[in-house]
Design an enzyme around this catalytic site. Structure first.
Site, PDB file in Angstrom:
ATOM      1  N   HIS A 235       0.882  -1.202   0.034  1.00 33.32           N
ATOM      2  CA  HIS A 235       0.015   0.214  -0.111  1.00 33.32           C
ATOM      3  C   HIS A 235       0.899   1.257   0.130  1.00 33.32           C
ATOM      4  O   HIS A 235       0.420   2.323   0.598  1.00 33.32           O
ATOM      5  CB  HIS A 235      -0.992  -0.014   1.332  1.00 33.32           C
ATOM      6  CG  HIS A 235      -1.538  -1.162   1.649  1.00 33.32           C
ATOM      7  ND1 HIS A 235      -2.934  -1.312   0.774  1.00 33.32           N
ATOM      8  CD2 HIS A 235      -1.428  -2.220   2.092  1.00 33.32           C
ATOM      9  CE1 HIS A 235      -3.489  -2.458   1.286  1.00 33.32           C
ATOM     10  NE2 HIS A 235      -2.554  -3.392   1.970  1.00 33.32           N
TER      11      HIS A 235
ATOM     12  N   SER B  22      15.377  21.384 -15.581  1.00 32.78           N
ATOM     13  CA  SER B  22      14.242  22.187 -15.967  1.00 32.78           C
ATOM     14  C   SER B  22      14.599  23.778 -16.665  1.00 32.78           C
ATOM     15  O   SER B  22      15.692  24.295 -15.985  1.00 32.78           O
ATOM     16  CB  SER B  22      13.390  22.478 -14.627  1.00 32.78           C
ATOM     17  OG  SER B  22      12.545  23.774 -14.649  1.00 32.78           O
TER      18      SER B  22
ATOM     19  N   LYS C  37      16.195  21.451 -10.416  1.00 30.56           N
ATOM     20  CA  LYS C  37      15.464  20.302 -10.658  1.00 30.56           C
ATOM     21  C   LYS C  37      16.253  19.231 -11.412  1.00 30.56           C
ATOM     22  O   LYS C  37      17.019  19.566 -12.378  1.00 30.56           O
ATOM     23  CB  LYS C  37      13.998  20.503 -11.334  1.00 30.56           C
ATOM     24  CG  LYS C  37      13.158  21.030 -10.657  1.00 30.56           C
ATOM     25  CD  LYS C  37      11.645  21.163 -10.957  1.00 30.56           C
ATOM     26  CE  LYS C  37      11.080  19.708 -11.080  1.00 30.56           C
ATOM     27  NZ  LYS C  37       9.851  19.770 -11.851  1.00 30.56           N
TER      28      LYS C  37
ATOM     29  N   GLU D  86       9.984   8.630 -17.060  1.00 29.97           N
ATOM     30  CA  GLU D  86       8.592   8.804 -17.377  1.00 29.97           C
ATOM     31  C   GLU D  86       8.111   8.630 -18.882  1.00 29.97           C
ATOM     32  O   GLU D  86       7.056   8.189 -19.044  1.00 29.97           O
ATOM     33  CB  GLU D  86       8.501  10.563 -17.171  1.00 29.97           C
ATOM     34  CG  GLU D  86       8.675  11.064 -15.775  1.00 29.97           C
ATOM     35  CD  GLU D  86       8.675  12.357 -15.482  1.00 29.97           C
ATOM     36  OE1 GLU D  86       7.716  12.870 -15.052  1.00 29.97           O
ATOM     37  OE2 GLU D  86       9.798  12.931 -16.267  1.00 29.97           O
TER      38      GLU D  86
END
Ligand code: ARG
Length: 455
Positions: free
Chosen positions: A153, A274, A280, A287
């Site tokens: 979970h 970024s 970043k 992704e």
């Protein structure tokens, strides 16, 4: 090539909707191999003269060289790869080229070409899967004893080893590997010679063309031969499931590389910056692997729907079988390579993983098990006692091993000092020695098994 009974040529839009050459030109190698096998067989059967066959084979070899060096020309009026090859052959050797299409049709031709391509690509996917497995096994070996929190979970559950976690993906990929091998096995029958749909009256030798092209045997029903696209669907199905596994691995890398987790740092090669937020490091490759999985599953679904209502035998709808299969193969191959690179170069942060395993009361089950084993307490009661210990640790802002013996005995007097042997995360993982368990000794055994298997 089919204009005999037509008065005018097709309209421009008809030509556009009909032509598949921009897509199926990728089948040129298979198309030429199929034609060569067919021509040799026709000659052996006395259907084609030896001179014509020699001219055809020579012409096909020249086309092969041309396409290899200059690419395949895309002439919309020639529709597809089959007519493109045949047209060029007629330019090179004259009227004898017209004899090649004896006892076959584009329907069995395309089924054969596409099946050959799919078999070749299934083998390539299996190889790329094995490469990713090899990378995962190497990282698992390095981290056979690295402790991290295991989750259910997405809540800290029990400590596991990072090596064990990585090997879970090796197991998934082994099933994918087997599925791609199965694609090849199931595509073992050659459709060439089924002709348009009914077979042919010429005395062809289908055993021989099947063998020449690397199939096990010819297909046994001509209607099925030209209407079957199961092999492409099998490929897409295997690709979908594999991409789903890659997506799950990508998702974990994304989570782990996110600063709040801090389990991993992706290398510069496999992340991007970024344009406005200099701090970043975006996990773009992972992704995109996760994203590509959605596309691959969509391509599988698309071809399933294309095929579902078609009557026997060939219908032109089936021309739409190649684009999704080609695209899925490209996306999957790229995804496998991108993840192999990402996993190979990722830096793990064992201190951070360990700290999180310790702070999440991950050894609560070990305490409960100890109460069962050493104090003879039924598991349900042990679970309850352990819950109270977790609550006490929360109140004292420490982990379970940080509670004093007095504090533990205040919860249950049957607890004694030996309990500290099982409360550490090391003791917890080391104790999980059941077959398939997370203990470092078991992980090292599995690593050894995989290294041997992957060679
Ligand atoms: N370009 C076609 C395809 O990819 C080849 C088969 C065409 N057959 C036909 N009878 N029109 O499906």
């Amino acid at each position: 090539m089919w204009g005999g009974r037509f008065g005018g040529g097709p309209s421009v839009i008809m030509q556009q909707i009909n032509a598949s050459i921009p897509v199926d030109k990728r089948l040129w190698r298979e198309d030429i191999a199929g034609s060569k096998a067919h021509a040799c067989m026709l000659a052996a059967q006395g259907i084609l003269s030896a001179e014509d066959a020699a001219a055809i084979i020579d012409g096909l070899d020249r086309i092969s060289e041309e396409f290899d060096t200059q690419g395949v020309p895309e002439r919309m009026d020639l529709e597809d790869i089959h007519m493109t090859v045949e047209h060029r052959l007629s330019e090179l050797i004259g009227p004898a080229a017209g004899r090649l299409h004896t006892a076959r049709s584009r329907n069995d031709q395309v089924a054969t070409d596409f099946k050959l391509w799919t078999k070749r690509m299934a083998a390539r996917m299996a190889d790329a899967i094995a490469e990713l497995q090899t990378v995962l096994v190497a990282r698992a070996e390095e981290h056979a004893g690295t402790i991290m929190p295991g989750f259910t979970h997405l809540q800290v559950a029990q400590p596991v080893t990072l090596g064990h976690h990585l090997l879970a993906y090796v197991e998934m990929l082994a099933r994918d590997h087997a599925r791609f091998r199965q694609v090849t096995t199931l595509a073992g029958e050659c459709p060439l010679g089924a002709a348009a749909l009914a077979g042919t009256g010429f005395a062809i030798d289908r055993e021989s063309t099947a063998r020449t092209l690397g199939f096990d045997k010819p297909t046994a029903n001509s209607l099925d031969s030209v209407s079957d696209r199961d092999f492409a669907l099998d490929f897409l199905s295997a690709a979908s499931l594999c991409s789903l596994h890659l997506s799950r691995l990508a998702e974990e890398l994304i989570l782990w590389a996110s600063p709040p987790f801090g389990f991993a740092r992706l290398s510069d090669d496999w992340s991007t910056g970024s344009s406005i937020m200099p701090q970043k490091r975006n996990p773009d490759a992972a992704e995109l692997v996760r994203g590509h999985s959605g596309r691959i599953v969509g391509l599988f679904t698309g071809l399933m729907i294309t095929m579902k209502g078609l009557p026997l035998a060939y219908s032109k709808d089936m021309q739409d079988d190649k684009a999704p299969t080609f695209e899925a193969a490209d996306l999957l191959e790229l995804s496998l390579a991108a993840l192999a690179g990402t996993v190979e170069s990722v830096t793990f942060n064992p201190e951070r993983m360990r700290a999180l395993a310790e702070s999440g009361y991950a050894t609560a089950t070990d305490l409960a098990d100890w109460l069962v084993r050493e104090a003879g307490i039924p598991f349900r009661e042990a679970h309850h006692i352990t819950g109270r210990a977790v609550k006490a640790a929360e109140e004292h802002e420490c982990d379970l091993a940080g509670l004093s013996l007095e504090q533990l005995q205040a919860i249950d007097e049957r607890i004694d000092a030996r309990v500290y042997d099982v409360l550490s995360v090391e003791a917890s993982v080391a104790s999980r020695t059941s077959y398939g368990g997370t203990a470092p000794v078991r992980v090292r055994e599995q690593v050894a098994r995989w290294k041997e298997r992957l060679g």
